[in-house]
Each structure stands twice: as C-alpha cells, then as structure tokens.
Write an enzyme that holds these catalytic residues in place. Structure first.
Site, PDB file in Angstrom:
ATOM      1  N   THR A  96      40.396  41.315  31.812  1.00  0.00           N
ATOM      2  CA  THR A  96      41.638  40.993  31.105  1.00  0.00           C
ATOM      3  C   THR A  96      42.016  39.575  31.496  1.00  0.00           C
ATOM      4  O   THR A  96      42.317  39.313  32.662  1.00  0.00           O
ATOM      5  CB  THR A  96      42.776  41.950  31.523  1.00  0.00           C
ATOM      6  OG1 THR A  96      42.382  43.284  31.248  1.00  0.00           O
ATOM      7  CG2 THR A  96      44.065  41.632  30.764  1.00  0.00           C
ATOM      8  N   LYS A 171      44.927  43.527  23.924  1.00  0.00           N
ATOM      9  CA  LYS A 171      45.156  44.105  25.257  1.00  0.00           C
ATOM     10  C   LYS A 171      46.527  43.678  25.793  1.00  0.00           C
ATOM     11  O   LYS A 171      47.301  44.481  26.313  1.00  0.00           O
ATOM     12  CB  LYS A 171      44.034  43.623  26.197  1.00  0.00           C
ATOM     13  CG  LYS A 171      44.245  43.875  27.665  1.00  0.00           C
ATOM     14  CD  LYS A 171      44.076  45.324  28.039  1.00  0.00           C
ATOM     15  CE  LYS A 171      44.398  45.546  29.513  1.00  0.00           C
ATOM     16  NZ  LYS A 171      44.377  46.938  29.881  1.00  0.00           N
ATOM     17  N   LYS A 246      50.529  41.437  36.380  1.00  0.00           N
ATOM     18  CA  LYS A 246      49.546  40.457  35.884  1.00  0.00           C
ATOM     19  C   LYS A 246      49.555  40.447  34.349  1.00  0.00           C
ATOM     20  O   LYS A 246      49.606  39.401  33.719  1.00  0.00           O
ATOM     21  CB  LYS A 246      48.148  40.825  36.398  1.00  0.00           C
ATOM     22  CG  LYS A 246      47.049  39.973  35.791  1.00  0.00           C
ATOM     23  CD  LYS A 246      45.655  40.568  35.952  1.00  0.00           C
ATOM     24  CE  LYS A 246      44.701  39.885  34.982  1.00  0.00           C
ATOM     25  NZ  LYS A 246      43.357  40.420  34.969  1.00  0.00           N
TER      26      LYS A 246
HETATM   27  P1  NAD Z   1      38.738  44.224  41.189  1.00  0.00           P
HETATM   28  O1  NAD Z   1      39.496  43.152  41.903  1.00  0.00           O
HETATM   29  O2  NAD Z   1      38.572  45.550  41.836  1.00  0.00           O
HETATM   30  O3  NAD Z   1      37.246  43.676  40.848  1.00  0.00           O
HETATM   31  C1  NAD Z   1      36.929  42.367  40.482  1.00  0.00           C
HETATM   32  C2  NAD Z   1      35.587  42.016  41.138  1.00  0.00           C
HETATM   33  O4  NAD Z   1      35.186  40.709  40.711  1.00  0.00           O
HETATM   34  C3  NAD Z   1      35.662  41.986  42.663  1.00  0.00           C
HETATM   35  O5  NAD Z   1      34.678  42.871  43.208  1.00  0.00           O
HETATM   36  C4  NAD Z   1      35.363  40.522  43.001  1.00  0.00           C
HETATM   37  O6  NAD Z   1      34.628  40.352  44.217  1.00  0.00           O
HETATM   38  C5  NAD Z   1      34.541  40.105  41.788  1.00  0.00           C
HETATM   39  N1  NAD Z   1      34.490  38.648  41.614  1.00  0.00           N
HETATM   40  C6  NAD Z   1      35.500  37.753  41.695  1.00  0.00           C
HETATM   41  N2  NAD Z   1      35.038  36.503  41.467  1.00  0.00           N
HETATM   42  C7  NAD Z   1      33.706  36.625  41.231  1.00  0.00           C
HETATM   43  C8  NAD Z   1      32.685  35.694  40.937  1.00  0.00           C
HETATM   44  N3  NAD Z   1      32.921  34.377  40.837  1.00  0.00           N
HETATM   45  N4  NAD Z   1      31.421  36.157  40.769  1.00  0.00           N
HETATM   46  C9  NAD Z   1      31.153  37.483  40.878  1.00  0.00           C
HETATM   47  N5  NAD Z   1      32.085  38.421  41.146  1.00  0.00           N
HETATM   48  C10 NAD Z   1      33.348  37.986  41.327  1.00  0.00           C
HETATM   49  O7  NAD Z   1      39.411  44.356  39.757  1.00  0.00           O
HETATM   50  P2  NAD Z   1      39.280  45.593  38.741  1.00  0.00           P
HETATM   51  O8  NAD Z   1      40.351  46.573  39.006  1.00  0.00           O
HETATM   52  O9  NAD Z   1      37.851  46.016  38.703  1.00  0.00           O
HETATM   53  O10 NAD Z   1      39.665  44.869  37.369  1.00  0.00           O
HETATM   54  C11 NAD Z   1      38.762  43.995  36.702  1.00  0.00           C
HETATM   55  C12 NAD Z   1      39.391  43.515  35.407  1.00  0.00           C
HETATM   56  O11 NAD Z   1      39.710  44.643  34.600  1.00  0.00           O
HETATM   57  C13 NAD Z   1      40.702  42.738  35.614  1.00  0.00           C
HETATM   58  O12 NAD Z   1      40.729  41.670  34.722  1.00  0.00           O
HETATM   59  C14 NAD Z   1      41.767  43.768  35.309  1.00  0.00           C
HETATM   60  O13 NAD Z   1      42.964  43.187  34.837  1.00  0.00           O
HETATM   61  C15 NAD Z   1      41.082  44.612  34.240  1.00  0.00           C
HETATM   62  N6  NAD Z   1      41.571  45.994  34.152  1.00  0.00           N
HETATM   63  C16 NAD Z   1      41.746  46.740  35.281  1.00  0.00           C
HETATM   64  C17 NAD Z   1      42.208  48.049  35.171  1.00  0.00           C
HETATM   65  C18 NAD Z   1      42.420  48.903  36.409  1.00  0.00           C
HETATM   66  O14 NAD Z   1      43.031  49.970  36.295  1.00  0.00           O
HETATM   67  N7  NAD Z   1      41.925  48.511  37.578  1.00  0.00           N
HETATM   68  C19 NAD Z   1      42.493  48.588  33.905  1.00  0.00           C
HETATM   69  C20 NAD Z   1      42.264  47.815  32.767  1.00  0.00           C
HETATM   70  C21 NAD Z   1      41.801  46.510  32.908  1.00  0.00           C
END
Ligand code: NAD
Length: 298
Positions: A96, A171, A246
């Site tokens: 997102t 979204k 966020k």
């Molecule tokens: P998270 O923080 O658990 O995971 C993100 C991952 O990206 C981490 O493991 C981090 O180490 C990795 N990362 C960061 N920079 C990086 C790079 N340069 N190269 C490789 N890896 C890298 O977040 P999440 O909960 O998995 O959410 C991911 C996305 O999905 C976000 O944009 C969030 O807004 C969206 N989202 C999350 C949810 C939820 O319920 N968690 C629901 C809908 C959407």
C-alpha cells in the site's frame, strides 16, 4: 511452472509467498531482514541473496513492502528490480503506497518497456494466510490479464480498478471509509453506554437498520456481539492502529494533492494520531473505542 521473485517477507508477504509455492510456482524470495533466508525457506521458497537475484529471469516479480520510499528504492535504486528484471518480467507491487509514487513507478516501468500493475490488498494477515485477499489492480488491460492468474493464487477476488495507480486509489478510498466508519461505530457504542442502552441491543438493532456497516457487523469494536472480533481478545490485531493511521495519512496526502476536501477523514486521522501517540500503535484499530470512552466527560 512460473518463476516468481517475491520481495518483502513481512506479516503479509511471507504467507502470500507460501500460497504461491502451494499453487505450484517456483518462488525466489528476498527481504532485507537478517532472518530473510529462514523466512524464505519457511514459505517453501528459494532464498535469494538480493532483490536483483530474485528478479533476474523471473516471469513475474511481486513486492510487498512497507511504504512508497521502500518501493521506489526496490524498483529504481541501485541493483533495483527494474534493471535486473528481463523485458518479459511482469512487475506487481502489492504494497500500500501513495498514488503519486505508484504512478511514478508505472512511468519508469513503461519507459523501460516493462509491464506493471499496482495491486494493493484488503483482507489483512488472515486473508494473506488463507489466500482470501481482495486485490485492487491498477494498470493496462494487458498487465491486468497477466497479473490476474498469479494474484488469484493468493486471493478470492482480483478486480481491475483502471489505469496505473488506480489500485492504490481504490485501496486508499476504501480505507478512508473504514477509518471513519470505525470511529462512528465506536462513538455510537460509547453514547449508547451513557444512555443506558446495552451494547448487544444496539448491535441487534443497528445491524438490521440503516447504521449497518462492516465496522459494526464484521468487526464489532466492543466485546460480546461478535465473538471473532479483536474486541474479544483485548484488541490484539487484526489490523493495527499504526496501519490505519498510515492509510488515513495516505488519504490526506492524496486529497491535498488532488484538491479534495475530506473533513471527516481529517478528524479520523487526528483521532488515530492521538491513539498511536498514546502508545497504542500495535493495538487493533478497533481498540480506539477505549480512548473514545475514556475521553468522554463525567
Ligand atoms: P511488514 O513490515 O510486516 O513487512 C514488510 C517487509 O518488507 C519487512 O519484512 C521488511 O524487512 C521488508 N523490506 C523493507 N524494505 C525492504 C527492501 N528494501 N528490500 C526487501 N525487503 C524490504 O508489513 P506488512 O504488514 O507485511 O505489510 C506490507 C504492506 O501491505 C504494507 O504496505 C501495508 O500497508 C500493506 N497491508 C498490510 C496489511 C496488514 O494487515 N498487515 C493489510 C493490508 C495491506
């Protein structure tokens, strides 16, 4: 068999990658986290030493990253996906992020002759684990047609929202509704309490009346009426207040850029800011009912 590079193995990415493996794809997974290789193996994927290694020669690359700056770095940075991926590699960003960055990435991909889709999700960690996510896809008809079968292995609905960035627009607008509607439902329960109307009565009546909405009937913010909602487990997430904030900030940023007045969202953003600043960022977003109840006078 399709070879897929998967970048970002967090709360969402890890189970999504695992579902691609289950669907028979060969997944090469990368994350900057120190335990990335362990995580990749946990998902049944092949650990890749870098984003470039995960992307090289892949049929598709999927990214699931925290925010726009991470997506920009992963796609456009040194050793980035855009350089490493071949001309036939489909790029899908499921993170997102803000619409402006999404459209910038689409522009860079188009200039390099790559097909790209922005495909943020709804459904949270449970949806990622159960392969029941909803994908909102922005990009050309060709990009959508190529992305649909891959995304279908991780979700129950894959919807084309229109051109580049429209997945992110959908979204952001969806979560704007969610943020404000959750606060409205919480305020109704707080007021009902003050007026001597039991929570289960308000639920029974409003779930059959014009106040009915997802925040009430699928995610009720008070314990009792809906046993599965986070309210019944001390507001363990679920979807954290930090994530809600966020997304509301993304809506505020988009509105400022587009010249749209979103006053209710501004109020919802301020309330979630206060909740997160009070140390509740890791609490489920429906837990804001506790702050609203506590701030009610006498
Ligand atoms: P998270 O923080 O658990 O995971 C993100 C991952 O990206 C981490 O493991 C981090 O180490 C990795 N990362 C960061 N920079 C990086 C790079 N340069 N190269 C490789 N890896 C890298 O977040 P999440 O909960 O998995 O959410 C991911 C996305 O999905 C976000 O944009 C969030 O807004 C969206 N989202 C999350 C949810 C939820 O319920 N968690 C629901 C809908 C959407």
């Amino acid at each position: 068999m399709t070879t897929i590079g998967f970048i970002g193995l967090g709360n969402m990415g890890l189970p999504m990658a695992a579902n691609l493996v289950k669907a028979g794809h060969l997944v090469r997974a990368f994350d900057v986290a120190p335990d990335a290789a362990v995580k990749a193996k946990e998902a049944g994927a092949t650990p890749a030493p870098s984003a470039a290694d995960a992307s090289e020669g892949a049929d598709a690359v999927i990214t699931m990253l925290p925010a726009g700056k991470h997506a920009r770095e992963v796609y456009l940075g040194i050793g980035g996906v855009l350089k490493a991926a071949g001309p036939k590699t489909l790029l899908i960003d499921c993170s997102t992020i803000d619409v402006k960055t999404a459209r910038e990435l689409h522009g860079a991909a188009a200039a390099a002759g790559r097909l790209m889709a922005d495909a943020p999700v709804s459904g949270g960690v449970a949806g990622a684990q159960g392969a029941t996510l909803t994908f909102m896809v922005g990009g050309s008809e060709t990009a959508f047609a190529a992305a649909e079968p891959i995304l279908g292995a991780m979700g129950k609905a894959v919807i084309h929202a229109g051109g580049p960035g429209n997945g992110q627009a959908a979204k952001i607008c969806n979560n704007l509704i969610l943020g404000s509607s959750m606060i409205a439902v919480c305020e109704a329960f707080v007021l009902a309490e003050r007026l001597g109307l039991p929570a289960d009565k308000l639920f029974a009546i409003s779930s059959k009346s014009s106040g009915q909405c997802w925040s009430l009937t699928s995610y009720c913010p008070v314990p009792g009426p809906l046993p599965a909602s986070p309210a019944n487990r001390d507001y363990r997430p679920g979807f954290t207040a930090a994530m809600m904030l966020k997304d509301l900030r993304l809506a505020m940023g988009s509105a400022a850029e587009a010249g749209a007045e979103i006053q209710l969202t501004a109020a919802a953003t301020a309330l979630y800011e206060a909740f997160v600043n009070a140390g509740e960022g890791g609490t489920d977003f429906s837990g804001i009912v506790r702050m609203l109840r506590a701030s009610t006078s006498h």
